[in-house]
Design an enzyme around this catalytic site. Structure first.
Site, PDB file in Angstrom:
ATOM      1  CD  GLU A  73      32.837  30.762  35.843  1.00  0.00           C
ATOM      2  OE1 GLU A  73      31.707  30.430  36.286  1.00  0.00           O
ATOM      3  OE2 GLU A  73      33.651  29.931  35.700  1.00  0.00           O
ATOM      4  CG  ASP A  74      34.175  36.049  34.305  1.00  0.00           C
ATOM      5  OD1 ASP A  74      34.701  34.957  34.860  1.00  0.00           O
ATOM      6  OD2 ASP A  74      34.185  36.308  33.069  1.00  0.00           O
TER       7      ASP A  74
END
Ligand code: MN
Length: 623
Positions: A73-74
């Protein structure tokens, strides 16, 4: 990090520490420079969550996956890279957590919290994904103070409504009450502080009193030669608050209710101790619960009784065996240690798959984890309406099922759908967490064809009903002819409706000429079209570069899914559809009107080329 390794070593000396270290180094590098709201490095969050899992004695793959849980996600780490470095199993766990993060949990309505919880299970597919998510949430709750107040409240509410009940279901009681207490602290700060203050004040008195009760009890037990592990237990702030609300008793009484836990050697001894306690002090009948004979759904077993102790104080006793205590504290995680060993627990009726897991006594550890893949809700999907209601449908359902689940009228008039803001066909398979908006058309009727792809029995039933009633009442409709002006083509004439020539298929960018037809439309041809070479009444027309939007009228043979096909094809080009509707001209022919936003004139070319390829499309005009 060393602390984490040590924690794991305490319960599993043979754990793959290289794997955990590798995951740590990998995550640290990928997240480097990313700070949390608290100012700490992001890796501290990952280690914090992983420590929670170590407390639950989870396997090393789950711990490694936890260290990697934010990576997709990051960070820029690609799925393929993660899979290559850590293998399929860890990849699946990380991807599972990522999928849950993408669900629009914050959109939920409280009354639908149960469906939301089911949706999490259905999405997770492996129970360990949920447990990682709980550890993640717990660590986030611990640093909630750094967020803005409205965000604190939203996250706290979600924790209380979704995550704490999930922890409870899984029997992860220590996580459950920590989540609850943290959420409670932000949702009801005043009450929370008040309870905290009172507990601190009465602390010494309580300790002294409990010592007194313990010594009386120990003296009695020694007569029977029973030696026990007696502990006074902390009560969670949130449980005090709930008790205050539920029983409508005052603060003082709740605090006065002291708790003592007794760990006995076996079940027989549990009942013996109960008898001794009841002979020492008078029990309060309605407060007695036998969760040994009748375990709770989450496997919890214990005897509960409340007695009037010395000085007329109420004391609550919980009596259970060591194994029962383990389940009570650690829940499902307690079973990890029992892999390959026959357990003697009574298993949750609801989470019955767990029972099968523990009966796999001859199977290897790997297979044990394979069985933890959740079948629990995998036969259902949970779909959002645009305003946040959740609809439960059978797996494999399509927009038509969804439309009928909302209302049979919406089902009957359904002609298309937007899923997560993209137009899709009516047969499009819906996935957990999709937001679905149904496009309806007045007087539209369902088709027998739909029966081939709908999954829900409600949709099937309603479609058959509608077809039957439709056969009795034929509906006659007239085509509506509108006069609109084209913004796309410039021409030196009052005629303003343009039809593209079938012969040469002119598109923006081509040099064009117009022919005025008998019914007052202008047919657009390429300048070099052979069919008009001899015609004298040609007029000069040209594409207008400044256009920002156009209307297309499409005539096509009416069939099931036609409109949805058109919408899907156009939106898959990445072009925004402003307006779309369809009407029936006669029993064979349908007219679709679409309005688009244009990025440039070339979009028109792409749209027309694409629509021309759709089966049954007969004519396209530009209004
Ligand atoms: Mn996280």
């Amino acid at each position: 990090m060393l602390e984490l390794i040590e924690k794991v070593r305490m319960y599993n000396e043979k754990a793959d520490f290289d794997l955990i270290t590798k995951a740590y180094e990998f995550a640290k590098k990928a997240h480097s420079g990313q700070l949390r709201e608290s100012g700490e490095e992001h890796i501290s969050h990952l280690v914090g969550a992983a420590k929670t899992l170590a407390k639950l004695k989870m396997d090393e793959k789950t711990i490694a996956a936890c260290l990697l849980h934010d990576i997709l996600e990051d960070t820029k780490v690609a799925k393929e890279e993660l899979k290559k470095e850590f293998g399929q199993e860890i990849f699946d766990l990380v991807e599972g957590v990522t999928k849950i993060d993408k669900l629009r949990i914050s959109d939920f309505k409280i009354r639908q919290a149960e469906n939301m919880r089911k949706m999490l299970f259905a999405t997770a597919k492996d129970i360990r994904v949920i447990i990682i998510k709980l550890a993640d949430r717990l660590d986030n709750m611990l640093s909630l103070q750094y967020l803005k107040e409205d965000k604190q409240k939203r996250i706290a509410q979600e924790t209380l409504d979704i995550y704490a009940p999930i922890a409870y279901r899984l029997g992860l009681f220590s996580i459950k009450w920590r989540l609850e207490d943290l959420a409670f602290r932000y949702l009801e700060p005043k009450v929370y502080q008040n309870i905290k203050k009172n507990i601190a004040q009465t602390h010494e008195q309580r300790e002294a009193y409990l010592e007194k009760v313990k010594s009386i009890l120990e003296t009695s037990l020694s007569k029977y030669n029973i030696k026990l592990d007696i502990r006074s237990r902390p009560k969670s702030f949130y449980s005090i608050y709930r008790k205050m609300q539920k029983k409508e008793v005052n603060f003082k009484m709740i605090f006065d209710l002291l708790g003592i836990r007794i760990i006995a050697d076996d079940v027989k001894e549990c009942y013996e101790v109960l008898g001794i306690i009841h002979s020492l002090w008078k029990p309060i009948p309605k407060e007695f619960d036998d969760y040994i004979a009748n375990p709770k759904l989450n496997l919890y077993q214990s005897l509960h009784t409340v007695v009037v102790g010395p000085d007329k104080q109420l004391v609550e006793f919980q009596i259970r065996t060591k194994d029962m205590d383990k389940i009570a504290e650690e829940g499902i995680a307690a079973h990890w240690e029992y892999k390959g060993v026959k357990g003697d627990f009574k298993f949750d009726k609801q989470l019955s798959w767990l029972k099968e897991v523990l009966q796999l006594k001859d199977k290897s550890g790997q297979e044990f984890f394979e069985t933890l893949k959740l079948d629990l809700f995998s036969y259902k999907v949970y779909i959002f309406t645009p305003n946040g209601d959740i609809i439960e449908l059978p797996k494999g359902s399509c927009p038509v099922d969804f439309a009928y689940a909302i209302h049979s009228d919406i089902g009957n008039r359904c002609v298309g759908a937007r899923v997560n803001e993209k137009y899709v066909g009516l047969q499009h398979e819906l996935e957990n967490g999709d937001v679905v908006e149904i496009i309806t058309q007045k007087n539209h009727m369902p088709s027998r064809e739909w029966l081939k792809f709908v999954k829900s029995s409600k949709a099937k039933e309603k479609i058959i009903q509608a077809i039957k009633s439709h056969q009795l009442i034929p509906i006659k409709r007239m085509a509506k002819l509108e006069e609109t002006k084209s913004s796309l083509i410039e021409a030196d004439t009052e005629f303003r409706e343009f039809k593209l020539g079938d012969c040469c298929n002119p598109l923006p960018g081509d040099e064009i000429l117009g022919l005025i037809t008998r019914n007052g439309k202008i047919t657009v041809h390429k300048k070099d079209c052979k069919n008009i070479a001899e015609v004298k009444s040609r007029i000069n027309i040209m594409w207008k570069e400044s256009s920002t939007s156009i209307n297309l009228k499409i005539l096509a043979l009416d069939r099931v899914g036609l409109f949805a096909d058109i919408l899907h094809n156009v939106s898959s080009l990445g072009i925004n559809i402003d307006k779309a509707n369809v009407s029936t001209i006669n029993k064979d022919l349908a007219e679709c009107n679409l309005k688009f936003e244009l990025n440039n004139l070339n979009d028109v070319r792409r749209i027309i080329e694409r629509i021309n390829k759709i089966a049954d499309v007969k004519k396209i005009s530009i209004n």
